[in-house]
Design a protein around this motif. Structure first.
Motif, short mmCIF file in Angstrom:
data_model
loop_
_atom_site.label_atom_id
_atom_site.label_comp_id
_atom_site.label_asym_id
_atom_site.label_seq_id
_atom_site.Cartn_x
_atom_site.Cartn_y
_atom_site.Cartn_z
N LEU A 117 41.64 32.18 41.15
CA LEU A 117 40.54 32.37 40.19
C LEU A 117 41.10 32.55 38.77
O LEU A 117 42.07 33.26 38.57
CB LEU A 117 39.68 33.57 40.57
N GLU A 118 40.45 31.91 37.82
CA GLU A 118 40.91 31.93 36.42
C GLU A 118 40.13 32.96 35.60
O GLU A 118 39.04 33.38 36.00
CB GLU A 118 40.68 30.56 35.77
N GLY A 119 40.67 33.29 34.45
CA GLY A 119 39.95 34.07 33.44
C GLY A 119 39.38 35.37 33.99
O GLY A 119 39.95 35.99 34.89
N ASP A 120 38.23 35.78 33.42
CA ASP A 120 37.62 37.04 33.84
C ASP A 120 37.15 37.00 35.28
O ASP A 120 37.01 38.04 35.94
CB ASP A 120 36.42 37.38 32.92
N GLU A 121 36.90 35.79 35.79
CA GLU A 121 36.47 35.66 37.18
C GLU A 121 37.55 36.18 38.13
O GLU A 121 37.26 36.76 39.18
CB GLU A 121 36.18 34.17 37.47
N GLY A 122 38.80 35.94 37.74
CA GLY A 122 39.91 36.38 38.58
C GLY A 122 40.40 37.79 38.28
O GLY A 122 41.22 38.33 39.01
N ASP A 123 39.89 38.36 37.19
CA ASP A 123 40.38 39.68 36.75
C ASP A 123 39.45 40.77 37.27
O ASP A 123 38.37 41.00 36.69
CB ASP A 123 40.46 39.71 35.22
N LEU A 124 39.85 41.43 38.33
CA LEU A 124 38.98 42.45 38.95
C LEU A 124 38.54 43.51 37.95
O LEU A 124 37.44 44.04 38.05
CB LEU A 124 39.73 43.10 40.14
N ASN A 125 39.39 43.78 36.96
CA ASN A 125 39.01 44.81 35.98
C ASN A 125 38.13 44.28 34.86
O ASN A 125 38.05 44.86 33.78
CB ASN A 125 40.25 45.50 35.41
N ARG A 126 37.46 43.16 35.12
CA ARG A 126 36.41 42.66 34.23
C ARG A 126 35.12 42.43 35.02
O ARG A 126 34.21 41.78 34.54
CB ARG A 126 36.84 41.34 33.56
N HIS A 127 35.05 42.97 36.23
CA HIS A 127 33.91 42.69 37.12
C HIS A 127 32.83 43.77 37.09
O HIS A 127 31.90 43.73 37.86
CB HIS A 127 34.40 42.55 38.58
#
Ligand SMILES: [Zn+2]
Length: 497
Positions: free
Chosen positions: A100-110
């Motif tokens: 997953l790329e970008g914020d989609e892959g960044d758990l700390n942006r969910h």
């Protein structure tokens, strides 16, 4: 679903709960994110603190520290720890969830601040439900930056990023004082920042749940994992003290030995002069081991008390010995003397010898041809000795093992130390950089000595290396439960003795 939290140890609810009690359960059971949650209760009521590690998979010190904190006891309140919050990213050692790329892959942006906005992932929603259900008073999320904020304003390394609440700012000031007090001359300080990033667990928890929260950031640059994990522990410990939760020592990194669990408790040295990567790789994913990185400060502070085995890997023996200092070396000698087991590979084998003013002197062995220590590296032949009933089995016949400037051994004949046993012998050699030929063959490659109630196994070559014979690597893994007195699965019990 939140129903997937399975708290074991329900038996304790039937009677008087022996305190302090630690329970474990699973979050996101049955999914790729399945991870263990540890809950520790104090005797007395008090605040609930939740500690999260491993949200970003390329920030290992947070997961390492949280794994240690999960073993802590407290006198008051409740400590909930999720050491490996993002298992797929941790396994891949990447910041983002693999694929997953970008914020989609960044758990700390969910984690949205606005309740109208959906969570960034199903797992994010599940983690959030867990937080909501457990109603923590505080959330501490452990992260790492790539550089020191004090020197590089683009990174958040060595900071506490606090929610803008007076209580949080006051606590973080104490935590900063505490970690900065351990700082060496010339190293970067920890600084206070405010307003955790949007989308982060801490920001959302502060905004939506009235939780007091902060993100702790250590710095990956040029510092061992054990050192950074200890900084995390120092900061969390100071918070728990501030909240009068009466935590146990900050250098407890493994469950108490009285816990008598079936795990082998391994302390893996990664302080100055040690490269722990190959052993960490070998031990990772084997459910029999609880492995923690350990540095000289924790060793000097008694952290080996709860370990079965100390592994000192390759690197530089002199840097290891000097980094440990007299106090660290004495702590290791006492650990082995009182029944702990020592495995030293290459540099760690130099360290175990009697030869140097920085060595441990726990095995009756000298390093010979010291002038040519830089003999070079490559694959060498090691012949395995037929093991006796009280010796480990490292292999049959002769196998190819990775060698890199390891010690060439000979008996030291010290009266006060028992003679060692030879488990493997060099049958070929490496003699570069002016080293004479004919010195290595026939000398011991692997030896086992006794020191007090414990044993020390010194590996001159790197059995743990991926370049070594795969069967030897497997046998090396079996050596650990053997040393710890835990029979490997399928082996016959010791009752035949
Ligand atoms: Zn992070």
């Amino acid at each position: 679903m939140i129903g997937s939290i399975l708290i074991s140890g329900l038996l304790v609810l039937q009677g008087i709960r022996p305190a302090p009690e630690i329970e474990q359960g699973l979050l996101a059971a049955g999914t790729g994110f399945e991870t263990t949650v540890h809950v520790t209760y104090g005797d007395e009521p008090g605040p609930t603190v939740m500690v999260i590690g491993g949200v970003h998979g390329n920030e290992p010190a947070g997961a390492e520290a949280a794994g240690a904190i999960a073993c802590w006891t407290i006198g008051r309140g409740r400590l909930i720890v999720i050491p490996r919050a993002n298992v797929p990213a941790l396994d891949a050692k990447t910041r983002r969830i693999p694929g997953l790329e970008g914020d989609e892959g960044d758990l700390n942006r969910h984690f949205p601040i606005d309740p109208e906005i959906d969570f960034g992932s199903e797992y994010g929603a599940e983690l959030w439900s867990f937080i909501e259900e457990r109603e923590p008073d505080w959330i501490i999320d452990l992260h790492e930056g790539y550089d020191y904020r004090e020197r590089n304003p683009d990174s958040v390394g060595n900071t506490i990023i606090a929610c803008d609440e007076p209580e949080v700012l006051a606590a973080s000031t104490l935590m900063l004082e505490s970690v900065n007090a351990t700082r060496e001359e010339g190293s970067a300080s920890f600084l206070q920042l405010r307003n955790p990033v949007r989308g982060s667990i801490v920001r959302a928890a502060c905004a939506r749940l009235d939780v007091l929260g902060m993100i702790l950031e250590t710095t990956k640059k040029n510092q061992p994992v054990s050192f950074r994990a200890r900084q995390h522990r120092i900061m969390v410990h100071r918070l728990l003290q501030h909240l009068e939760m009466q935590p146990c020592d900050k250098d407890r990194i493994l469950p108490h030995v009285d816990a008598a669990d079936e795990f082998v408790h391994v302390a893996l040295y990664d302080g100055p002069g040690a490269n722990a990567t190959a052993f960490a790789t070998l031990l990772a994913g084997d459910a029999r081991f609880r492995t923690r990185r350990i540095g000289p400060e924790a060793i000097r502070n008694g952290a080996l008390d709860n370990a079965d085995i100390l592994i000192v890997p390759g690197g530089s023996g002199s840097r290891q010995g000097r980094g440990l200092g007299a106090g660290g070396r004495e702590a290791i000698r006492t650990f082995v003397e009182t029944g702990g087991e020592y495995i030293g590979a290459c540099a760690g084998a130099y360290l175990g010898s009697v030869t140097y003013d920085w060595s441990l002197g726990i095995v009756d062995v000298e390093v010979i041809d010291r002038k040519h220590w830089k003999r070079g590296s490559g694959i060498v032949d090691v012949e395995w000795m037929k093991p006796g009933s009280d010796q480990p089995d490292l292999g049959d016949g002769t196998t190819g093992i990775r060698y890199a400037n390891g010690p060439v051994f000979a008996p030291a004949h010290r009266d006060e130390i028992q003679d060692y046993e030879v488990l493997g012998v060099y049958r070929s050699e490496i003699a570069l950089n002016g080293a004479p030929t004919g010195v290595m063959p026939g000398t011991p490659a692997v030896i086992m000595g006794s020191w007090g109630d414990g044993r020390a196994i010194l590996l001159s070559p790197h059995l743990e290396s991926v370049q070594s014979d795969p069967e030897t690597r497997r046998n090396l893994l079996e050596l650990l439960p053997w040393l710890a007195g835990i029979s490997p699965p399928g082996s016959s019990p010791e009752s035949d003795q």
